[in-house]
Design a protein around this motif. Sequence first.
Motif, short mmCIF file in Angstrom:
data_model
loop_
_atom_site.label_atom_id
_atom_site.label_comp_id
_atom_site.label_asym_id
_atom_site.label_seq_id
_atom_site.Cartn_x
_atom_site.Cartn_y
_atom_site.Cartn_z
N ASN A 1 0.83 -1.21 0.00
CA ASN A 1 0.00 0.00 0.00
C ASN A 1 0.86 1.26 0.00
OD1 ASN A 1 -2.24 -1.64 0.09
ND2 ASN A 1 -2.58 -1.41 2.28
N ILE B 1 2.23 1.88 -3.43
CA ILE B 1 1.21 2.44 -4.33
C ILE B 1 0.98 3.91 -4.05
CG2 ILE B 1 -1.24 2.33 -4.95
CD1 ILE B 1 -1.12 -0.67 -4.54
N ILE B 2 0.93 4.27 -2.77
CA ILE B 2 0.71 5.69 -2.41
C ILE B 2 1.88 6.55 -2.87
CG2 ILE B 2 0.51 7.28 -0.46
CD1 ILE B 2 -1.07 5.05 0.99
N ALA C 1 -6.51 4.43 -7.73
CA ALA C 1 -5.71 3.92 -6.61
C ALA C 1 -6.58 3.25 -5.56
CB ALA C 1 -4.91 5.07 -5.98
N LEU D 1 -6.24 -0.57 -4.58
CA LEU D 1 -5.92 -0.97 -3.21
C LEU D 1 -6.93 -1.97 -2.68
CD1 LEU D 1 -4.82 2.44 -1.65
CD2 LEU D 1 -3.38 0.44 -2.03
N ILE E 1 -6.26 -5.37 -4.35
CA ILE E 1 -5.04 -5.99 -3.82
C ILE E 1 -5.26 -6.51 -2.41
CG2 ILE E 1 -2.69 -5.50 -3.03
CD1 ILE E 1 -2.45 -3.59 -5.43
N ASN E 2 -5.87 -5.70 -1.55
CA ASN E 2 -6.03 -6.09 -0.14
C ASN E 2 -7.03 -7.23 0.03
OD1 ASN E 2 -4.59 -4.08 1.96
ND2 ASN E 2 -5.12 -2.94 0.11
#
Length: 267
Positions: free
Chosen positions: A41, A44-45, A72, A76, A79-80
């Motif tokens: 994460n 990505i940020i 985004a 996220l 992905i999570n």
Amino acid sequence: MTQDQIDIKTPEYVAIQFRMAGLGSRAAAYMIDRVLLLLVNIIIIVVLFFVYDGMDSLPFFLRDSSAPIAIAVIGLFIINWGYFFFFEFFSGGKTLGKRMVGIRVIQDNGHSITLLSSFIRNLVRLIDSLPTAYFLGIILIFFHPKHKRLGDLVAGTIVVHERKAKKKNKSLPIEKEINLRGLNKNDLHLDEWTVSTFKEKDWKLVSTYANRFLQIPQEDRNELTKQIADLLLPKLGLEVIGKSETELENILLGLYLILKDEWEFEL
């Protein structure tokens, strides 16, 4: 320890004993997974920050300041949530955290977790995390006799400790034969998804073949090797045609070593 043991009778009427994973081991695995996801994460940020910094170089449909944020956020979430779904199904019921702790998710009947079970289990994870800090899931795992959270109840799954293979003081004759041939379980280069397609009936077939390997005449062995190879080699993505009897024997004996680790346990 006795209260954490569970006997599961498979559809093949085989009773298998597992040790259930409690709150401590499951929490440890989850924390490891969350740390790994946190790192992803953050990356990505950071990437998003640099995207904003170079906004002028983006295509026109992404120059709206809200578009990168929306992308985004969706990324996220995928992905999570997808991390648990992907690893539990494609890696034998084990996320990276579960693998490190030594636990795995299986179905209530003792078989590997299915695609649907993994999807449902992890979809309901959103409810288990309510109202905050996984509170509902923790309460259910702590009080349920089989340490199940809501996702496990709905999906028909259970989290258990990995079972240890039997330790034997003396090598079996077939193991000596395998050593003489210089074979090991890494010769076939099978991924966990391929291994998971082999069920208990396949293990029994390969185990019987290995146990009888040195006890039957060469001609009968060749015929038996061909019959079993015709059944199992397609699962490995291998062709039987064009391979000698020795090559087929070596492949089946290598498969025996791999499935032995998966199915031969100390109960």
